[in-house]
Design a protein around this motif. Structure first.
Motif, PDB file in Angstrom:
ATOM      1  N   PRO A  65       2.741   6.870  -4.471  1.00 17.39           N
ATOM      2  CA  PRO A  65       2.706   6.764  -5.929  1.00 17.39           C
ATOM      3  C   PRO A  65       4.088   7.053  -6.534  1.00 17.39           C
ATOM      4  N   PRO A  66       4.306   6.625  -7.797  1.00 17.02           N
ATOM      5  CA  PRO A  66       3.329   5.987  -8.675  1.00 17.02           C
ATOM      6  C   PRO A  66       3.146   4.503  -8.381  1.00 17.02           C
ATOM      7  N   PHE A  67       2.015   3.972  -8.838  1.00 16.57           N
ATOM      8  CA  PHE A  67       1.658   2.574  -8.659  1.00 16.57           C
ATOM      9  C   PHE A  67       0.977   2.096  -9.937  1.00 16.57           C
ATOM     10  N   TYR A  68       1.244   0.848 -10.320  1.00 13.62           N
ATOM     11  CA  TYR A  68       0.710   0.334 -11.583  1.00 13.62           C
ATOM     12  C   TYR A  68       0.084  -1.050 -11.388  1.00 13.62           C
ATOM     13  N   THR A  69      -1.021  -1.275 -12.070  1.00 11.79           N
ATOM     14  CA  THR A  69      -1.656  -2.589 -12.072  1.00 11.79           C
ATOM     15  C   THR A  69      -2.457  -2.761 -13.348  1.00 11.79           C
ATOM     16  N   ALA A  70      -2.708  -4.031 -13.694  1.00 12.80           N
ATOM     17  CA  ALA A  70      -3.515  -4.332 -14.882  1.00 12.80           C
ATOM     18  C   ALA A  70      -4.873  -4.899 -14.498  1.00 12.80           C
TER      19      ALA A  70
END
Length: 205
Positions: A65-70
């Motif tokens: 992390p960090p990790f981002y998604t929509a």
């Protein structure tokens, strides 16, 4: 709904857009919990990532992390996949990551976008990305929807790929030249000459 070139189109104020928004909220909640974890929490990270994508990931999967998604529900990952820090995956169009892929820090895999036509720009579009086996995507690279990265390829740090399909890692120069010419209309040598000429004009102006 997808059209002939595999582009998914979601118009605003429709049941599809409402479902997309609900999925964004779901993903934001899961990734908020995931991003509180550390490198030592590998099992918890795998559990949360499995919840995010709706399928259990292999024990060899590793994400820092960090990790981002929509979204997350259109992400599919193989075995022995490594995702480094601060990556962003927008998977609306479908994101397939094969076995043994390494993804460097600050990489963005973006399948979502918007139409170029101003009157349609509030709609959301999605085109698939496919990452082949044993690919290394180096730090800071951006891959846009519609791209296929062939197995054993290396995506250079800081590069941006849009609508060019990499095949078999360009194992030899002749193969690379043929694929490059097919997509750009130029040989690599002529492309370099044009690029240098443009840079020279820009420096003089």
């Amino acid at each position: 709904m997808p059209n002939e070139d595999r582009t998914k189109i979601i118009c605003g104020r429709t049941p599809e857009s409402a479902a997309m928004l609900a999925n964004v909220k779901r993903a934001m909640a899961i990734t908020a919990n995931l991003n509180r974890l550390t490198f030592n929490d590998a099992d918890e990270i795998r559990a949360l990532f499995s919840e995010l994508i709706g399928k259990k990931v292999d024990e060899s999967f590793l994400l820092i992390p960090p990790f981002y998604t929509a979204g997350g529900d259109e992400i599919r990952v193989g075995r022995n996949v490594f995702v480094n820090q601060n990556c962003t995956f927008y998977d609306l169009g479908g994101l397939d990551i094969a076995d043994d892929v390494m993804i460097g820090p600050n990489v963005s895999l973006i399948t979502a976008g918007h139409p170029l036509e101003p009157s349609q720009r509030r709609s959301t579009t999605g085109k698939p990305i496919a990452i082949g086996k044993n690919v290394w995507i180096a730090a800071g690279a951006i891959v846009i929807g519609g791209v296929t990265v062939g197995e054993n390829s290396v995506v250079a740090a800081g590069s941006a790929l849009a609508q060019i399909a990499f095949e078999a890692g360009f194992a030899d120069h002749a193969h690379f030249s043929n694929v490059f010419r097919r997509h750009t209309g130029l040989t690599p040598l002529n492309y370099r000459r044009q690029f240098k000429s443009r840079v020279g004009h820009a420096r003089q102006s």
